[in-house]
Design a protein around this motif. Sequence first.
Motif, PDB file in Angstrom:
ATOM      1  N   ARG A  32       0.796  -1.215   0.000  1.00 23.99           N
ATOM      2  CA  ARG A  32       0.000   0.000   0.000  1.00 23.99           C
ATOM      3  C   ARG A  32       0.833   1.271   0.000  1.00 23.99           C
ATOM      4  O   ARG A  32       0.396   2.292  -0.481  1.00 23.99           O
ATOM      5  CB  ARG A  32      -0.936   0.025   1.225  1.00 23.99           C
TER       6      ARG A  32
ATOM      7  N   VAL B 126      -1.736   0.058   9.329  1.00 25.22           N
ATOM      8  CA  VAL B 126      -2.479  -0.718   8.338  1.00 25.22           C
ATOM      9  C   VAL B 126      -2.730  -2.085   8.951  1.00 25.22           C
ATOM     10  O   VAL B 126      -1.786  -2.747   9.386  1.00 25.22           O
ATOM     11  CB  VAL B 126      -1.715  -0.844   7.011  1.00 25.22           C
TER      12      VAL B 126
ATOM     13  N   TYR C 119      -8.285   7.837   3.859  1.00 22.51           N
ATOM     14  CA  TYR C 119      -8.937   7.492   5.116  1.00 22.51           C
ATOM     15  C   TYR C 119      -8.679   8.662   6.060  1.00 22.51           C
ATOM     16  O   TYR C 119      -7.536   8.888   6.481  1.00 22.51           O
ATOM     17  CB  TYR C 119      -8.374   6.190   5.665  1.00 22.51           C
TER      18      TYR C 119
ATOM     19  N   VAL D  19      -5.455   2.771   7.869  1.00 26.76           N
ATOM     20  CA  VAL D  19      -6.076   2.306   6.637  1.00 26.76           C
ATOM     21  C   VAL D  19      -7.002   1.166   7.027  1.00 26.76           C
ATOM     22  O   VAL D  19      -6.559   0.136   7.544  1.00 26.76           O
ATOM     23  CB  VAL D  19      -5.016   1.830   5.621  1.00 26.76           C
TER      24      VAL D  19
ATOM     25  N   SER E  92     -14.030   8.374   4.535  1.00 31.84           N
ATOM     26  CA  SER E  92     -13.141   7.911   3.478  1.00 31.84           C
ATOM     27  C   SER E  92     -13.554   8.515   2.145  1.00 31.84           C
ATOM     28  O   SER E  92     -14.682   8.988   1.973  1.00 31.84           O
ATOM     29  CB  SER E  92     -13.161   6.381   3.381  1.00 31.84           C
TER      30      SER E  92
END
Length: 857
Positions: A292, A641, A699, A717, A766
């Motif tokens: 990511r 994350v 986010y 995230v 988001s």
Amino acid sequence: MLGFLVDDDPKGTLRLEGQVVDADDKPVAGATVVLSSNPPRTATSEADGGFAFDALVGRPYTLTARAAQGVAGPVTAKLTEKSDPIVLQLRPGAKVTVNVQSSDGKPIDGATVELRSTDAQRQTTKAGVATFSPVVPGGYQLAAWADGRARTLQWLQVGAGDTTAKITLVAGAPVSGRVVDEAGKPVAGARVTYHGASDWSQQADERLDGVETDKAGVFRFAAMPSGSFRFAAAHPNYARGISGLVMLDGKLEQREVTITVSAGAVVRGIVIDSTKQPIGGARVRIGALSRRGMVFEPPRQAYSDAKGAFELKGLSRRELSAVAIHETGASQNVDVDTTRGDVEGVKLVVDVTGTIAGIVVDPQGNPIEGAQVSAGPNFRTQGAADLSQFRLRGFPQELTDSAGRFTLVGLAKGSYMVFASRSQNAARGRMMANPDGGTLAETGKKDLKLVLQPEGGVKGKVQLADGGSPALFTVQVGFTQQTFSGSDTFELDALPPRKYELSVRGPAFQTRVVEVEVQPSKTTDAGTITVQKGRVLAGTVIADGQPVEGATVTAGRQIFGNGTSSSAPMGPMGANVKSDTTDASGKFSLTGFSAGDLSIVADHPNVGRSKTLRVPTGMPGQGELVLEIQKYGSIKGVMRVNGKPAEGVIVSCQSTTAPGAIYGVASGPDGVYRYDRLAPDTYKISATVGMPMIGMKFYSKEIVVPPGKEVSIDLAVEPGAITVNVNAVAKTGKLGVASAFLLSGVIIAKTANDLGVRGASSGPGSMQFVIIRSGESAKFSEVVPGIYSACVVPFPTEVQGMAAMGYIDRHGDALPAFCQRVNVGPQPETQTTTVQVEIPPFEPDDPGTGSGKPQKP
């Protein structure tokens, strides 16, 4: 892009030969040829123009050359036992002038300045000026330092012709510390570097900026500026160690930095082909696994021996990924988890052997030798671009042989955009400026024919509407740009033939965009381009009711900054921002703006920053603005994350009332991020993943930053499991390019700029963003059930590809947006909604405002 190699190349058995020639194909003696080995190597061409590098291993190398007659490259060629010699043909080089000054604007004599790429050049300033010539056009890191002043780094894009840069050196204070192992014992011979956490331009080069620890494990930097930094230590026998955030004030010496290096993990394995036969001489790359974010620690690299075996020592104990690359192909990326220690028996099977082969010819069908051919992701179809295979392998590149033939190897099954050009810089420029503009080819294509037209150019004249000439202006065509002063004429060459948007910008007039078509082997005359002085933003900067001298005022449609500065443009984004410095009475004046919403902000390093002010076209008092500077606030937090601290995730923030200024930093290996300098305000702060060409996800949370205070907010995230397809249906006509959004909550917006304002002020939640290229559905993945708004901003049918970026910049305040409420439930896994849109008409360019459709000259 980060370099792949952190280990020196081993001694090999191969020889790379070539020749430097001038524009008339005559040999050039005395040229400096630079090879991208690790470390880089140089050679000087002989009387016949010949040069050679011995004891090389087989892999791709990039070469450049420079001489009094001009420059050549960069070109990338794969070295094998059967490689042909490389011909480097010189063309006119660029000139770079660097003005080095102190924070009060005074020139600094005797400062050291380096212009860094594969070819690093060094000069010493005279009266504050350092000049480099000739220079190969391309991207560079600019470094400068002087006694008692901190080393300063910044990025510089060099185009053909003259480029001028300014770099400011500030006072610094010494920083020292120790590198120790897990038992606290000193580690000698470690190489220590520094890395800005808030100001991401401050990334030290291990070879050029690093310092080495002594027998006691002690390191010392003579002068470091204020700000937040991490210090990293590399040693062959240990895993790379990184300190936590270290706050420096640039005044007092910091002596307590400790970097702990742990026992490195060892990874051993074998490289084999699909028939289980060992492969020797394969490059094995192992790097941190990140699906990511970005990873700032460069991958390690080794070579397999004659039996296919490989070994890498001193690896970090974390989730890693390995790949093998050979002239016959590549392996799949293989996950390697060293969190528990050494890993044995890693098997890398070179079975990714897909190829795309073909020929590069001129318009008459004659083969072109030495053309640079490269392949990149297919962005034409949403979801088609698989970037994971490029992260460790890089983009495949090859030079055509004497028959114009090329073969790109190691390609996974899929589709690619294939580009041909006469230099690597041109190939990168074409890919970045027009990523949809290559030739689409599937893996396995054997007879791809690429017709490479001779390059052309464009010339013209820039004139103010009152008949005068601007003192300074920059002309940009695609990613090629050049600044001109002392003359009202311009000329750019080495442009691939096609239609372009040519922009003319300068500090004293508004940007003007015209459409030009570059013809093969011709210089297109754009004629006289008339520019207007445009809107003026003027006023006073104050703090505690008193005028502030020496404040930097920055204004534009979109301001891009990092965690320290309000000026950190990214390529073409932020190129039209203008700045001024306040006088003794705190006055400033900026001119040359077109109609539309503007953002303006004032900074002073010792005083603080003003809130970003949004200035709509019709706002009264634009010549009497008051920008009130308050003490800087700061934000610090941890990025996670899936519940774990995450490295390399971009954290962006923007004011909830003035979204025209966007600031960004990245989380470190411990997941920590920090903004050192922010104006007191309310911000939407977002974890940002993805990239514009394939889609982005945000986010977000909201936070208030008080003056002079640090606030903390952690981000995460938090992906869901639902996919939402948004179909944009035009009431009349056919939809082409559009921007599509999926935002938390109910959003009602009339225009693209209005959507930006309302999105920034919509509160926590988001947002996802994708680009529709040909009227296809917009696919939003990993959505959490809830209430959303699906919004679509369609472009006129005449707008194609990357031209949409410039069009929305000029028309965002009028380009219509269409939003539809969407209730996303927990089932089914894929849900679909429809948004009806109206395709707007193509707005003609108005020379009086600089907005609208680019005009033909």
